[in-house]
Scaffold this motif. Structure first.
Motif, PDB file in Angstrom:
ATOM      1  N   LEU A   1      42.393  -9.585  39.335  1.00  0.00           N
ATOM      2  CA  LEU A   1      43.241  -9.048  40.411  1.00  0.00           C
ATOM      3  C   LEU A   1      43.404 -10.052  41.548  1.00  0.00           C
ATOM      4  CD1 LEU A   1      41.873  -5.385  40.553  1.00  0.00           C
ATOM      5  CD2 LEU A   1      44.110  -6.109  39.696  1.00  0.00           C
ATOM      6  N   VAL A   2      42.330 -10.766  41.889  1.00  0.00           N
ATOM      7  CA  VAL A   2      42.374 -11.680  43.031  1.00  0.00           C
ATOM      8  C   VAL A   2      43.057 -12.996  42.680  1.00  0.00           C
ATOM      9  CG1 VAL A   2      40.956 -13.043  44.625  1.00  0.00           C
ATOM     10  CG2 VAL A   2      40.336 -10.671  44.135  1.00  0.00           C
ATOM     11  N   TYR A   3      42.621 -13.633  41.580  1.00  0.00           N
ATOM     12  CA  TYR A   3      43.069 -14.998  41.295  1.00  0.00           C
ATOM     13  C   TYR A   3      44.358 -15.062  40.471  1.00  0.00           C
ATOM     14  CZ  TYR A   3      38.467 -16.335  43.030  1.00  0.00           C
ATOM     15  OH  TYR A   3      37.350 -16.506  43.806  1.00  0.00           O
ATOM     16  N   LEU A   4      44.586 -14.097  39.603  1.00  0.00           N
ATOM     17  CA  LEU A   4      45.799 -14.129  38.788  1.00  0.00           C
ATOM     18  C   LEU A   4      46.939 -13.312  39.395  1.00  0.00           C
ATOM     19  CD1 LEU A   4      44.389 -13.847  35.125  1.00  0.00           C
ATOM     20  CD2 LEU A   4      45.020 -15.902  36.417  1.00  0.00           C
ATOM     21  N   LEU A   5      46.600 -12.200  40.039  1.00  0.00           N
ATOM     22  CA  LEU A   5      47.640 -11.318  40.569  1.00  0.00           C
ATOM     23  C   LEU A   5      47.766 -11.390  42.085  1.00  0.00           C
ATOM     24  CD1 LEU A   5      47.016  -8.295  38.179  1.00  0.00           C
ATOM     25  CD2 LEU A   5      48.877  -9.954  38.087  1.00  0.00           C
ATOM     26  N   GLY A   6      46.884 -12.159  42.735  1.00  0.00           N
ATOM     27  CA  GLY A   6      47.040 -12.430  44.157  1.00  0.00           C
ATOM     28  C   GLY A   6      46.820 -11.256  45.079  1.00  0.00           C
ATOM     29  N   ILE A   7      45.975 -10.319  44.675  1.00  0.00           N
ATOM     30  CA  ILE A   7      45.718  -9.133  45.493  1.00  0.00           C
ATOM     31  C   ILE A   7      44.508  -9.377  46.390  1.00  0.00           C
ATOM     32  CG2 ILE A   7      45.137  -6.657  45.412  1.00  0.00           C
ATOM     33  CD1 ILE A   7      46.606  -6.529  42.750  1.00  0.00           C
ATOM     34  N   ASN A   8      44.588  -8.908  47.623  1.00  0.00           N
ATOM     35  CA  ASN A   8      43.497  -9.038  48.580  1.00  0.00           C
ATOM     36  C   ASN A   8      42.182  -8.550  47.989  1.00  0.00           C
ATOM     37  OD1 ASN A   8      41.783  -7.477  50.732  1.00  0.00           O
ATOM     38  ND2 ASN A   8      42.930  -9.019  51.875  1.00  0.00           N
ATOM     39  N   PRO A   9      41.072  -9.294  48.177  1.00  0.00           N
ATOM     40  CA  PRO A   9      39.794  -8.898  47.566  1.00  0.00           C
ATOM     41  C   PRO A   9      39.326  -7.492  47.917  1.00  0.00           C
ATOM     42  CG  PRO A   9      39.654 -11.161  48.295  1.00  0.00           C
ATOM     43  CD  PRO A   9      40.975 -10.645  48.788  1.00  0.00           C
ATOM     44  N   VAL A  10      39.519  -7.047  49.177  1.00  0.00           N
ATOM     45  CA  VAL A  10      39.077  -5.695  49.544  1.00  0.00           C
ATOM     46  C   VAL A  10      39.887  -4.655  48.767  1.00  0.00           C
ATOM     47  CG1 VAL A  10      38.840  -4.032  51.421  1.00  0.00           C
ATOM     48  CG2 VAL A  10      38.295  -6.446  51.823  1.00  0.00           C
ATOM     49  N   MET A  11      41.215  -4.849  48.715  1.00  0.00           N
ATOM     50  CA  MET A  11      42.052  -3.938  47.934  1.00  0.00           C
ATOM     51  C   MET A  11      41.711  -4.030  46.452  1.00  0.00           C
ATOM     52  SD  MET A  11      44.481  -1.685  47.899  1.00  0.00           S
ATOM     53  CE  MET A  11      45.462  -1.784  49.380  1.00  0.00           C
ATOM     54  N   SER A  12      41.392  -5.231  45.988  1.00  0.00           N
ATOM     55  CA  SER A  12      41.061  -5.416  44.574  1.00  0.00           C
ATOM     56  C   SER A  12      39.805  -4.646  44.180  1.00  0.00           C
ATOM     57  CB  SER A  12      40.883  -6.912  44.259  1.00  0.00           C
ATOM     58  OG  SER A  12      42.108  -7.600  44.374  1.00  0.00           O
ATOM     59  N   THR A  13      38.827  -4.564  45.095  1.00  0.00           N
ATOM     60  CA  THR A  13      37.622  -3.794  44.764  1.00  0.00           C
ATOM     61  C   THR A  13      37.964  -2.322  44.573  1.00  0.00           C
ATOM     62  OG1 THR A  13      37.028  -3.468  47.107  1.00  0.00           O
ATOM     63  CG2 THR A  13      36.096  -5.386  45.985  1.00  0.00           C
ATOM     64  N   ALA A  14      38.915  -1.819  45.368  1.00  0.00           N
ATOM     65  CA  ALA A  14      39.340  -0.423  45.209  1.00  0.00           C
ATOM     66  C   ALA A  14      40.081  -0.236  43.881  1.00  0.00           C
ATOM     67  CB  ALA A  14      40.243  -0.013  46.374  1.00  0.00           C
ATOM     68  N   TYR A  15      41.008  -1.152  43.574  1.00  0.00           N
ATOM     69  CA  TYR A  15      41.739  -1.066  42.313  1.00  0.00           C
ATOM     70  C   TYR A  15      40.788  -1.175  41.123  1.00  0.00           C
ATOM     71  CZ  TYR A  15      46.325  -1.486  44.604  1.00  0.00           C
ATOM     72  OH  TYR A  15      47.451  -1.267  45.345  1.00  0.00           O
ATOM     73  N   SER A  16      39.775  -2.046  41.261  1.00  0.00           N
ATOM     74  CA  SER A  16      38.796  -2.213  40.183  1.00  0.00           C
ATOM     75  C   SER A  16      38.082  -0.899  39.890  1.00  0.00           C
ATOM     76  CB  SER A  16      37.794  -3.298  40.573  1.00  0.00           C
ATOM     77  OG  SER A  16      36.778  -3.424  39.595  1.00  0.00           O
ATOM     78  N   LEU A  17      37.744  -0.144  40.942  1.00  0.00           N
ATOM     79  CA  LEU A  17      37.082   1.146  40.748  1.00  0.00           C
ATOM     80  C   LEU A  17      37.943   2.082  39.906  1.00  0.00           C
ATOM     81  CD1 LEU A  17      35.648   1.783  44.332  1.00  0.00           C
ATOM     82  CD2 LEU A  17      34.327   1.271  42.269  1.00  0.00           C
ATOM     83  N   PHE A  18      39.248   2.130  40.207  1.00  0.00           N
ATOM     84  CA  PHE A  18      40.135   3.024  39.465  1.00  0.00           C
ATOM     85  C   PHE A  18      40.314   2.556  38.027  1.00  0.00           C
ATOM     86  CE2 PHE A  18      44.259   4.468  37.949  1.00  0.00           C
ATOM     87  CZ  PHE A  18      44.214   5.835  38.242  1.00  0.00           C
ATOM     88  N   VAL A  19      40.548   1.263  37.843  1.00  0.00           N
ATOM     89  CA  VAL A  19      40.780   0.718  36.497  1.00  0.00           C
ATOM     90  C   VAL A  19      39.560   0.922  35.607  1.00  0.00           C
ATOM     91  CG1 VAL A  19      41.203  -1.388  35.165  1.00  0.00           C
ATOM     92  CG2 VAL A  19      42.466  -0.985  37.287  1.00  0.00           C
ATOM     93  N   VAL A  20      38.397   0.487  36.103  1.00  0.00           N
ATOM     94  CA  VAL A  20      37.169   0.586  35.309  1.00  0.00           C
ATOM     95  C   VAL A  20      36.768   2.046  35.116  1.00  0.00           C
ATOM     96  CG1 VAL A  20      34.713   0.002  35.248  1.00  0.00           C
ATOM     97  CG2 VAL A  20      36.385  -1.694  36.007  1.00  0.00           C
ATOM     98  N   GLY A  21      36.940   2.865  36.164  1.00  0.00           N
ATOM     99  CA  GLY A  21      36.592   4.278  36.056  1.00  0.00           C
ATOM    100  C   GLY A  21      37.428   5.008  35.016  1.00  0.00           C
ATOM    101  N   THR A  22      38.737   4.808  35.064  1.00  0.00           N
ATOM    102  CA  THR A  22      39.633   5.480  34.110  1.00  0.00           C
ATOM    103  C   THR A  22      39.394   4.988  32.692  1.00  0.00           C
ATOM    104  OG1 THR A  22      41.313   5.693  35.849  1.00  0.00           O
ATOM    105  CG2 THR A  22      42.043   5.986  33.570  1.00  0.00           C
ATOM    106  N   THR A  23      39.267   3.684  32.533  1.00  0.00           N
ATOM    107  CA  THR A  23      39.050   3.105  31.203  1.00  0.00           C
ATOM    108  C   THR A  23      37.727   3.566  30.610  1.00  0.00           C
ATOM    109  OG1 THR A  23      40.313   1.156  31.906  1.00  0.00           O
ATOM    110  CG2 THR A  23      39.033   0.957  29.888  1.00  0.00           C
ATOM    111  N   SER A  24      36.679   3.592  31.434  1.00  0.00           N
ATOM    112  CA  SER A  24      35.365   4.040  30.954  1.00  0.00           C
ATOM    113  C   SER A  24      35.398   5.520  30.579  1.00  0.00           C
ATOM    114  CB  SER A  24      34.302   3.806  32.033  1.00  0.00           C
ATOM    115  OG  SER A  24      34.182   2.438  32.332  1.00  0.00           O
TER     116      SER A  24
END
Length: 266
Positions: free
Chosen positions: A34-57
Protein backbone atom coordinates in the motif's frame (compact mmCIF):
# COMPACT_ATOMS: atom_id res chain seq x y z
CA UNK A 1 -3.36 2.76 -14.33
CA UNK A 2 0.41 3.03 -13.83
CA UNK A 3 2.82 0.10 -13.71
CA UNK A 4 3.22 0.53 -9.92
CA UNK A 5 -0.56 0.40 -9.47
CA UNK A 6 -0.77 -2.76 -11.58
CA UNK A 7 2.02 -4.29 -9.47
CA UNK A 8 0.21 -3.22 -6.27
CA UNK A 9 -3.10 -4.79 -7.24
CA UNK A 10 -1.30 -7.92 -8.45
CA UNK A 11 0.52 -8.14 -5.11
CA UNK A 12 -2.83 -8.07 -3.31
CA UNK A 13 -3.41 -11.59 -4.63
CA UNK A 14 -0.13 -12.69 -2.99
CA UNK A 15 -1.40 -11.36 0.35
CA UNK A 16 -4.29 -13.82 0.22
CA UNK A 17 -2.06 -16.61 -1.09
CA UNK A 18 0.29 -16.28 1.89
CA UNK A 19 -2.63 -16.42 4.33
CA UNK A 20 -4.02 -19.48 2.57
CA UNK A 21 -0.68 -21.28 2.44
CA UNK A 22 0.80 -20.61 5.87
CA UNK A 23 -1.99 -19.01 7.94
CA UNK A 24 -0.13 -15.70 8.29
CA UNK A 25 2.17 -13.25 6.59
CA UNK A 26 -0.59 -11.35 4.80
CA UNK A 27 -0.21 -8.21 6.86
CA UNK A 28 3.58 -8.32 6.42
CA UNK A 29 2.98 -7.80 2.69
CA UNK A 30 -0.01 -5.46 2.86
CA UNK A 31 1.55 -2.36 4.39
CA UNK A 32 4.62 -2.19 2.07
CA UNK A 33 2.39 -2.81 -0.97
CA UNK A 34 0.00 0.00 0.00
CA UNK A 35 2.79 2.45 0.88
CA UNK A 36 5.49 1.77 -1.71
CA UNK A 37 3.53 0.51 -4.72
CA UNK A 38 0.23 2.36 -4.35
CA UNK A 39 1.54 5.52 -2.67
CA UNK A 40 -0.89 5.58 0.25
CA UNK A 41 -0.01 7.40 3.47
CA UNK A 42 1.39 4.94 6.06
CA UNK A 43 -1.19 5.84 8.74
CA UNK A 44 -4.05 5.32 6.28
CA UNK A 45 -2.34 2.17 5.01
CA UNK A 46 -2.37 0.63 8.49
CA UNK A 47 -6.15 1.14 8.58
CA UNK A 48 -6.60 -0.34 5.09
CA UNK A 49 -4.36 -3.25 6.08
CA UNK A 50 -6.69 -4.05 8.99
CA UNK A 51 -9.68 -4.27 6.65
CA UNK A 52 -7.90 -6.25 3.92
CA UNK A 53 -6.28 -8.78 6.26
CA UNK A 54 -9.39 -9.00 8.46
CA UNK A 55 -11.77 -9.70 5.58
CA UNK A 56 -9.41 -12.11 3.85
CA UNK A 57 -8.72 -14.03 7.07
CA UNK A 58 -12.45 -14.25 7.80
CA UNK A 59 -13.08 -15.84 4.41
CA UNK A 60 -10.15 -18.21 4.94
CA UNK A 61 -11.38 -19.27 8.39
CA UNK A 62 -14.71 -20.48 7.01
CA UNK A 63 -13.10 -23.59 5.50
CA UNK A 64 -11.44 -24.41 8.83
CA UNK A 65 -14.73 -23.91 10.66
CA UNK A 66 -16.49 -26.30 8.29
CA UNK A 67 -13.86 -28.95 9.05
CA UNK A 68 -14.05 -28.33 12.83
CA UNK A 69 -10.48 -27.02 12.92
CA UNK A 70 -11.23 -23.89 14.98
CA UNK A 71 -11.05 -23.92 18.78
CA UNK A 72 -13.57 -21.28 19.83
CA UNK A 73 -12.64 -21.40 23.51
CA UNK A 74 -8.98 -20.56 22.83
CA UNK A 75 -10.08 -17.94 20.28
CA UNK A 76 -12.30 -16.22 22.85
CA UNK A 77 -9.62 -16.17 25.57
CA UNK A 78 -7.12 -14.65 23.14
CA UNK A 79 -9.48 -12.38 21.22
CA UNK A 80 -11.43 -10.58 23.96
CA UNK A 81 -8.43 -8.70 25.44
CA UNK A 82 -7.06 -8.31 21.91
CA UNK A 83 -10.32 -6.63 20.78
CA UNK A 84 -10.04 -4.09 23.57
CA UNK A 85 -6.36 -3.36 22.88
CA UNK A 86 -6.66 -2.96 19.11
CA UNK A 87 -9.79 -0.77 19.27
CA UNK A 88 -8.32 1.58 21.89
CA UNK A 89 -5.01 1.73 20.04
CA UNK A 90 -6.64 2.73 16.75
CA UNK A 91 -9.13 5.07 18.38
CA UNK A 92 -6.80 6.90 20.77
CA UNK A 93 -3.12 5.88 20.66
CA UNK A 94 -2.40 6.23 16.91
CA UNK A 95 -4.06 9.70 16.62
CA UNK A 96 -2.18 10.74 19.79
CA UNK A 97 1.30 10.00 18.36
CA UNK A 98 2.89 13.40 17.63
CA UNK A 99 4.22 14.38 14.20
CA UNK A 100 7.16 14.66 14.20
CA UNK A 101 7.85 12.14 16.94
CA UNK A 102 11.08 13.98 17.72
CA UNK A 103 13.52 16.25 15.93
CA UNK A 104 17.26 16.84 16.22
CA UNK A 105 19.49 19.31 14.40
CA UNK A 106 20.28 16.85 11.61
CA UNK A 107 17.46 14.33 11.85
CA UNK A 108 13.67 14.40 12.12
CA UNK A 109 11.64 11.29 12.89
CA UNK A 110 8.21 11.84 11.37
CA UNK A 111 5.13 9.90 12.42
CA UNK A 112 5.02 8.09 9.06
CA UNK A 113 8.71 7.17 9.30
CA UNK A 114 8.29 5.94 12.88
CA UNK A 115 5.40 3.67 11.89
CA UNK A 116 7.32 2.19 8.95
CA UNK A 117 10.51 1.60 10.98
CA UNK A 118 8.52 0.01 13.81
CA UNK A 119 6.74 -2.15 11.24
CA UNK A 120 10.12 -3.18 9.76
CA UNK A 121 11.30 -4.27 13.22
CA UNK A 122 8.13 -6.37 13.50
CA UNK A 123 9.02 -7.87 10.11
CA UNK A 124 12.44 -8.87 11.43
CA UNK A 125 10.81 -10.57 14.43
CA UNK A 126 8.33 -12.29 12.11
CA UNK A 127 11.10 -13.52 9.83
CA UNK A 128 12.88 -15.12 12.80
CA UNK A 129 9.64 -16.81 13.83
CA UNK A 130 9.18 -18.21 10.31
CA UNK A 131 12.79 -19.27 9.71
CA UNK A 132 13.51 -21.02 13.00
CA UNK A 133 12.44 -24.62 13.56
CA UNK A 134 9.29 -24.80 15.63
CA UNK A 135 8.08 -27.55 17.86
CA UNK A 136 6.02 -30.05 15.95
CA UNK A 137 2.90 -31.71 17.21
CA UNK A 138 5.00 -34.76 18.04
CA UNK A 139 7.08 -32.62 20.43
CA UNK A 140 4.05 -31.56 22.45
CA UNK A 141 3.03 -33.52 25.56
CA UNK A 142 0.18 -35.97 25.20
CA UNK A 143 -3.10 -35.52 26.98
CA UNK A 144 -6.21 -33.33 26.80
CA UNK A 145 -6.04 -29.69 25.73
CA UNK A 146 -4.91 -27.40 28.55
CA UNK A 147 -5.14 -23.63 28.55
CA UNK A 148 -2.73 -21.21 30.21
CA UNK A 149 -5.43 -18.54 30.41
CA UNK A 150 -3.34 -15.70 31.94
CA UNK A 151 -0.53 -15.98 29.39
CA UNK A 152 -2.96 -16.36 26.47
CA UNK A 153 -4.83 -13.24 27.60
CA UNK A 154 -1.61 -11.23 28.08
CA UNK A 155 -0.40 -12.19 24.62
CA UNK A 156 -3.83 -11.18 23.30
CA UNK A 157 -3.32 -7.69 24.76
CA UNK A 158 0.18 -7.41 23.30
CA UNK A 159 -0.80 -8.63 19.82
CA UNK A 160 -3.88 -6.38 19.86
CA UNK A 161 -1.74 -3.33 20.58
CA UNK A 162 0.73 -4.35 17.88
CA UNK A 163 -2.10 -4.83 15.40
CA UNK A 164 -3.49 -1.42 16.22
CA UNK A 165 -0.19 0.39 15.66
CA UNK A 166 1.00 -1.19 12.39
CA UNK A 167 -2.07 -2.96 11.01
CA UNK A 168 -0.39 -6.38 11.28
CA UNK A 169 -2.56 -9.38 12.04
CA UNK A 170 0.15 -11.01 14.16
CA UNK A 171 -0.30 -14.56 12.95
CA UNK A 172 3.41 -15.19 13.51
CA UNK A 173 2.77 -14.55 17.24
CA UNK A 174 -0.69 -16.05 17.55
CA UNK A 175 0.04 -19.49 16.07
CA UNK A 176 3.00 -20.31 18.37
CA UNK A 177 0.96 -19.08 21.36
CA UNK A 178 -1.93 -21.38 20.49
CA UNK A 179 0.38 -24.36 19.93
CA UNK A 180 2.47 -23.87 23.07
CA UNK A 181 0.00 -22.26 25.52
CA UNK A 182 -3.22 -23.98 24.45
CA UNK A 183 -1.53 -27.12 23.01
CA UNK A 184 -3.58 -27.00 19.83
CA UNK A 185 -2.62 -29.14 16.81
CA UNK A 186 -0.98 -27.04 14.10
CA UNK A 187 -3.90 -27.10 11.65
CA UNK A 188 -6.34 -26.13 14.38
CA UNK A 189 -3.94 -23.38 15.50
CA UNK A 190 -3.88 -21.99 11.94
CA UNK A 191 -7.68 -22.06 11.65
CA UNK A 192 -8.13 -20.47 15.08
CA UNK A 193 -5.48 -17.87 14.27
CA UNK A 194 -7.29 -16.84 11.07
CA UNK A 195 -10.53 -16.31 13.00
CA UNK A 196 -8.75 -14.26 15.69
CA UNK A 197 -6.92 -12.17 13.07
CA UNK A 198 -10.20 -11.53 11.24
CA UNK A 199 -12.12 -10.46 14.32
CA UNK A 200 -9.53 -8.19 15.90
CA UNK A 201 -8.46 -6.62 12.60
CA UNK A 202 -12.04 -5.67 11.70
CA UNK A 203 -12.69 -4.40 15.24
CA UNK A 204 -9.56 -2.27 14.94
CA UNK A 205 -10.74 -0.91 11.60
CA UNK A 206 -13.97 0.23 13.26
CA UNK A 207 -11.85 2.47 15.47
CA UNK A 208 -10.68 4.32 12.33
CA UNK A 209 -14.04 5.05 10.78
CA UNK A 210 -14.62 8.14 12.92
CA UNK A 211 -11.15 9.59 12.25
CA UNK A 212 -10.42 8.74 8.58
CA UNK A 213 -12.09 9.16 5.19
CA UNK A 214 -12.05 5.71 3.57
CA UNK A 215 -11.85 5.21 -0.21
CA UNK A 216 -14.28 2.29 -0.26
CA UNK A 217 -14.08 1.77 -4.03
CA UNK A 218 -10.32 1.18 -3.89
CA UNK A 219 -10.46 -0.80 -0.67
CA UNK A 220 -13.14 -3.22 -1.88
CA UNK A 221 -11.32 -3.88 -5.17
CA UNK A 222 -8.01 -4.49 -3.40
CA UNK A 223 -9.64 -6.74 -0.81
CA UNK A 224 -11.54 -8.74 -3.44
CA UNK A 225 -8.25 -9.68 -5.12
CA UNK A 226 -6.78 -10.67 -1.75
CA UNK A 227 -9.81 -12.89 -1.07
CA UNK A 228 -9.26 -14.50 -4.47
CA UNK A 229 -5.68 -15.13 -3.40
CA UNK A 230 -6.65 -16.98 -0.21
CA UNK A 231 -8.74 -19.43 -2.23
CA UNK A 232 -5.71 -20.01 -4.45
CA UNK A 233 -3.41 -20.35 -1.43
CA UNK A 234 -5.73 -22.84 0.28
CA UNK A 235 -5.75 -24.95 -2.89
CA UNK A 236 -1.95 -24.81 -3.28
CA UNK A 237 -1.48 -25.75 0.39
CA UNK A 238 -2.58 -29.29 -0.50
CA UNK A 239 0.53 -29.70 -2.68
CA UNK A 240 3.23 -27.47 -1.16
CA UNK A 241 4.92 -28.38 2.18
CA UNK A 242 3.99 -25.47 4.45
CA UNK A 243 7.14 -25.55 6.61
CA UNK A 244 9.54 -25.23 3.64
CA UNK A 245 7.40 -22.46 2.19
CA UNK A 246 7.28 -20.67 5.54
CA UNK A 247 11.07 -20.63 5.81
CA UNK A 248 11.45 -19.27 2.27
CA UNK A 249 8.84 -16.60 3.00
CA UNK A 250 10.69 -15.82 6.25
CA UNK A 251 13.90 -15.03 4.37
CA UNK A 252 11.92 -12.79 2.01
CA UNK A 253 10.39 -10.94 4.97
CA UNK A 254 13.87 -10.52 6.51
CA UNK A 255 15.19 -8.87 3.34
CA UNK A 256 12.10 -6.64 3.10
CA UNK A 257 12.46 -5.54 6.72
CA UNK A 258 16.10 -4.55 6.21
CA UNK A 259 15.15 -2.73 2.99
CA UNK A 260 12.40 -0.69 4.70
CA UNK A 261 14.69 0.35 7.57
CA UNK A 262 17.37 1.40 5.08
CA UNK A 263 14.93 3.25 2.87
CA UNK A 264 13.21 5.14 5.70
CA UNK A 265 16.31 6.11 7.70
CA UNK A 266 18.94 6.54 4.98
Amino acid sequence: MTSLQIAGFSASILIGVSLGLIGGGGSILTLPVLVYLLGINPVMSTAYSLFVVGTTSLVGSVSYMRHHQVNYKAAAVFAIPSFLAVFLTRKYLVPWIPDPVFSLDTFTLSKNMAIMVFFALIMLAASYSMIRDRKTEADLPDGPLQYNFPLIAVEGLLVGTLTGIVGAGGGFLIIPALVLLARLPMKMAVGTSLLIIAAKSLVGFLGDLSTMVVDWSFLIRFTALSVLGIFLGTYLAKYIPSEKLKKAFGWFVLVMGIYIIGREIL
